[in-house]
Design an enzyme around this catalytic site. Structure first.
Site, PDB file in Angstrom:
ATOM      1  N   TYR A  90      26.001  29.623  39.169  1.00 43.42           N
ATOM      2  CA  TYR A  90      26.745  30.081  40.347  1.00 43.42           C
ATOM      3  C   TYR A  90      26.774  29.034  41.463  1.00 43.42           C
ATOM      4  O   TYR A  90      27.730  29.006  42.249  1.00 43.42           O
ATOM      5  CB  TYR A  90      26.248  31.455  40.817  1.00 43.42           C
ATOM      6  CG  TYR A  90      26.829  32.524  39.923  1.00 43.42           C
ATOM      7  CD1 TYR A  90      28.184  32.840  40.002  1.00 43.42           C
ATOM      8  CD2 TYR A  90      26.071  33.130  38.933  1.00 43.42           C
ATOM      9  CE1 TYR A  90      28.756  33.763  39.145  1.00 43.42           C
ATOM     10  CE2 TYR A  90      26.633  34.061  38.067  1.00 43.42           C
ATOM     11  CZ  TYR A  90      27.980  34.367  38.181  1.00 43.42           C
ATOM     12  OH  TYR A  90      28.552  35.262  37.330  1.00 43.42           O
ATOM     13  N   ASN A 141      38.305  38.381  40.952  1.00 44.76           N
ATOM     14  CA  ASN A 141      37.799  37.029  41.175  1.00 44.76           C
ATOM     15  C   ASN A 141      36.704  37.020  42.218  1.00 44.76           C
ATOM     16  O   ASN A 141      36.712  37.805  43.164  1.00 44.76           O
ATOM     17  CB  ASN A 141      38.932  36.096  41.610  1.00 44.76           C
ATOM     18  CG  ASN A 141      39.975  35.926  40.523  1.00 44.76           C
ATOM     19  OD1 ASN A 141      39.710  36.280  39.379  1.00 44.76           O
ATOM     20  ND2 ASN A 141      41.121  35.397  40.874  1.00 44.76           N
ATOM     21  N   VAL A 142      35.807  36.083  42.045  1.00 45.97           N
ATOM     22  CA  VAL A 142      34.696  35.965  42.980  1.00 45.97           C
ATOM     23  C   VAL A 142      34.918  34.805  43.955  1.00 45.97           C
ATOM     24  O   VAL A 142      34.149  34.625  44.893  1.00 45.97           O
ATOM     25  CB  VAL A 142      33.351  35.837  42.215  1.00 45.97           C
ATOM     26  CG1 VAL A 142      33.097  37.123  41.428  1.00 45.97           C
ATOM     27  CG2 VAL A 142      33.327  34.636  41.279  1.00 45.97           C
ATOM     28  N   HIS A 168      34.261  42.594  41.745  1.00 49.02           N
ATOM     29  CA  HIS A 168      33.194  41.948  40.962  1.00 49.02           C
ATOM     30  C   HIS A 168      32.289  41.056  41.812  1.00 49.02           C
ATOM     31  O   HIS A 168      31.583  40.214  41.282  1.00 49.02           O
ATOM     32  CB  HIS A 168      33.806  41.145  39.801  1.00 49.02           C
ATOM     33  CG  HIS A 168      34.409  42.008  38.733  1.00 49.02           C
ATOM     34  ND1 HIS A 168      35.346  41.554  37.821  1.00 49.02           N
ATOM     35  CD2 HIS A 168      34.217  43.319  38.427  1.00 49.02           C
ATOM     36  CE1 HIS A 168      35.692  42.549  37.014  1.00 49.02           C
ATOM     37  NE2 HIS A 168      35.035  43.631  37.359  1.00 49.02           N
ATOM     38  N   THR A 227      45.296  38.503  34.413  1.00 46.59           N
ATOM     39  CA  THR A 227      44.063  39.067  33.863  1.00 46.59           C
ATOM     40  C   THR A 227      44.320  39.489  32.423  1.00 46.59           C
ATOM     41  O   THR A 227      45.382  40.026  32.110  1.00 46.59           O
ATOM     42  CB  THR A 227      43.507  40.211  34.744  1.00 46.59           C
ATOM     43  OG1 THR A 227      42.424  40.842  34.068  1.00 46.59           O
ATOM     44  CG2 THR A 227      44.555  41.231  35.110  1.00 46.59           C
ATOM     45  N   SER A 228      43.335  39.213  31.555  1.00 49.98           N
ATOM     46  CA  SER A 228      43.570  39.383  30.121  1.00 49.98           C
ATOM     47  C   SER A 228      43.562  40.841  29.675  1.00 49.98           C
ATOM     48  O   SER A 228      43.904  41.141  28.544  1.00 49.98           O
ATOM     49  CB  SER A 228      42.519  38.599  29.340  1.00 49.98           C
ATOM     50  OG  SER A 228      41.229  38.982  29.773  1.00 49.98           O
TER      51      SER A 228
HETATM   52  N1  NAD Z   1      38.094  32.336  39.873  1.00 54.99           N
HETATM   53  C1  NAD Z   1      37.220  33.322  39.599  1.00 54.99           C
HETATM   54  O1  NAD Z   1      36.717  33.965  40.508  1.00 54.99           O
HETATM   55  C2  NAD Z   1      36.871  33.640  38.137  1.00 54.99           C
HETATM   56  C3  NAD Z   1      37.130  32.719  37.126  1.00 54.99           C
HETATM   57  C4  NAD Z   1      36.782  33.065  35.794  1.00 54.99           C
HETATM   58  C5  NAD Z   1      36.209  34.292  35.512  1.00 54.99           C
HETATM   59  N2  NAD Z   1      35.963  35.180  36.512  1.00 54.99           N
HETATM   60  C6  NAD Z   1      35.362  36.506  36.193  1.00 54.99           C
HETATM   61  O2  NAD Z   1      35.473  36.755  34.842  1.00 54.99           O
HETATM   62  C7  NAD Z   1      36.255  37.914  34.511  1.00 54.99           C
HETATM   63  C8  NAD Z   1      37.516  37.410  33.860  1.00 54.99           C
HETATM   64  O3  NAD Z   1      38.432  38.363  33.502  1.00 54.99           O
HETATM   65  P1  NAD Z   1      39.956  38.071  33.844  1.00 54.99           P
HETATM   66  O4  NAD Z   1      40.749  39.061  33.106  1.00 54.99           O
HETATM   67  O5  NAD Z   1      40.087  37.929  35.307  1.00 54.99           O
HETATM   68  O6  NAD Z   1      40.217  36.620  33.273  1.00 54.99           O
HETATM   69  P2  NAD Z   1      40.400  36.058  31.800  1.00 54.99           P
HETATM   70  O7  NAD Z   1      39.879  34.660  31.875  1.00 54.99           O
HETATM   71  O8  NAD Z   1      39.880  36.974  30.773  1.00 54.99           O
HETATM   72  O9  NAD Z   1      41.980  36.002  31.626  1.00 54.99           O
HETATM   73  C9  NAD Z   1      42.745  35.100  32.369  1.00 54.99           C
HETATM   74  C10 NAD Z   1      44.189  35.488  32.226  1.00 54.99           C
HETATM   75  O10 NAD Z   1      44.946  34.664  33.092  1.00 54.99           O
HETATM   76  C11 NAD Z   1      46.124  34.270  32.445  1.00 54.99           C
HETATM   77  N3  NAD Z   1      46.582  33.023  33.067  1.00 54.99           N
HETATM   78  C12 NAD Z   1      46.242  31.740  32.767  1.00 54.99           C
HETATM   79  N4  NAD Z   1      46.873  30.880  33.571  1.00 54.99           N
HETATM   80  C13 NAD Z   1      47.631  31.630  34.428  1.00 54.99           C
HETATM   81  C14 NAD Z   1      48.515  31.324  35.500  1.00 54.99           C
HETATM   82  N5  NAD Z   1      48.755  30.058  35.876  1.00 54.99           N
HETATM   83  N6  NAD Z   1      49.124  32.359  36.142  1.00 54.99           N
HETATM   84  C15 NAD Z   1      48.895  33.649  35.779  1.00 54.99           C
HETATM   85  N7  NAD Z   1      48.076  33.984  34.760  1.00 54.99           N
HETATM   86  C16 NAD Z   1      47.446  32.990  34.100  1.00 54.99           C
HETATM   87  C17 NAD Z   1      45.760  34.160  30.985  1.00 54.99           C
HETATM   88  O11 NAD Z   1      46.930  34.344  30.198  1.00 54.99           O
HETATM   89  C18 NAD Z   1      44.750  35.302  30.807  1.00 54.99           C
HETATM   90  O12 NAD Z   1      45.397  36.486  30.438  1.00 54.99           O
HETATM   91  C19 NAD Z   1      36.480  38.596  35.817  1.00 54.99           C
HETATM   92  O13 NAD Z   1      35.656  39.705  35.826  1.00 54.99           O
HETATM   93  C20 NAD Z   1      36.035  37.630  36.905  1.00 54.99           C
HETATM   94  O14 NAD Z   1      35.090  38.242  37.767  1.00 54.99           O
HETATM   95  C21 NAD Z   1      36.274  34.875  37.816  1.00 54.99           C
END
Ligand code: NAD
Ligand code: ZN
Length: 241
Positions: free
Chosen positions: A61, A97-98, A114, A184-185
């Site tokens: 983190y 997102n965090v 989250h 989000t996936s």
């Molecule tokens: N930046 C952050 O804060 C961060 C980063 C990674 C993971 N996380 C954490 O992990 C978990 C991840 O789950 P999730 O579903 O958010 O992410 P995920 O990584 O499972 O899915 C990411 C999604 O984003 C899509 N994507 C990729 N590039 C993109 C773009 N340019 N524009 C729009 N969509 C795009 C992908 O197709 C995919 O479906 C969350 O709970 C989160 O708390 C947070």
């Protein structure tokens, strides 16, 4: 070009995931290997990992804090902040997102379900609120303790823990007429159920991202593309000046 019509009576609930921050240079989970920034989730983002290896969790983190601090909001974050400035309290944004890119783009009505990278809290649920903490820790000895004696942990909802403020989220979803889900996936619950809840109360549901999410069938509209490229210009406000 696709448009999302927003009328004078509509209420918009936005759910964002890691994909909206991808164009700011923050990695998503990579679908094929399930790694986040090269780490296995079970090693850095679970209650068991925290019990077993708090130094490893803080190292992960701390690195996430460092990359989020050097990242900038992209046009997708900015367009959502602009939409809020136009429709005011008919807008609500819940992010998985965090990182703090939504608030740095100007979003106000925002909930981090989250948790937040820029905060820490006591590992014992002693009742003291999370504190602002952007420190990048080089070792566990630098990490402070709560007045109760507990070690400070990242203010992050680990996998297996309950998301924050679910009651408020449910109230907001019940009021919404348009749910917009970005990047989000559809694999992390309960966030992946929000679209079903919105459908049950009759809302339109739109997904925005480069590939269909796992729960694609629950959406009434899919806008295919990168968030930062397709969101600017996507909203058409009707019946307002
Ligand atoms: N930046 C952050 O804060 C961060 C980063 C990674 C993971 N996380 C954490 O992990 C978990 C991840 O789950 P999730 O579903 O958010 O992410 P995920 O990584 O499972 O899915 C990411 C999604 O984003 C899509 N994507 C990729 N590039 C993109 C773009 N340019 N524009 C729009 N969509 C795009 C992908 O197709 C995919 O479906 C969350 O709970 C989160 O708390 C947070
Ligand atoms: Zn405490």
């Amino acid at each position: 070009m696709a448009e999302i019509q927003i009328g004078a009576q509509d209420r918009v609930f936005v759910l964002t995931g890691a994909g909206i921050s991808a164009e700011s240079g923050l990695p998503t989970f990579r679908a094929e290997d399930g790694l986040w920034a090269g780490y296995r989730i079970e090693d850095v983002c679970t209650p068991e990992a925290w019990q077993r290896n708090p130094a490893g969790v803080w190292a992960f983190y701390s690195a996430r804090r460092q990359s989020a601090q050097s990242a900038q909001p992209n046009p997708a974050h900015q367009s959502l902040a602009k939409l809020e400035s136009e429709i005011g309290d008919r807008f609500f944004l819940c992010t998985q997102n965090v990182d703090d890119l939504h608030e740095r783009a100007g979003t106000k009505r925002l909930l981090h379900m989250h948790g937040e990278l820029a905060k820490s809290r006591c590992e014992r649920e002693c009742g003291r609120p999370p504190i602002e903490d952007r420190a990048v820790y080089a070792s566990l000895t630098e990490v402070g303790r709560c007045p109760c004696g507990g070690r400070m942990r990242p203010h992050i909802v680990f996998f297996g823990e309950m998301p924050l403020e679910m009651n408020r989220i449910q109230r907001e979803i019940a009021k919404t007429t348009i749910m917009i889900v970005v990047g989000t996936s559809g694999s992390v619950y309960p966030a992946a159920s929000f679209v079903q809840w919105a459908r049950q109360s009759g809302a339109r549901t739109v997904y925005i991202g480069p590939e269909p999410p796992l729960n694609a069938e629950a959406f009434t509209q899919i806008v295919s593309g990168k968030a930062g490229e397709v969101i600017p210009g996507l909203f058409a406000l009707q019946g307002m000046r």
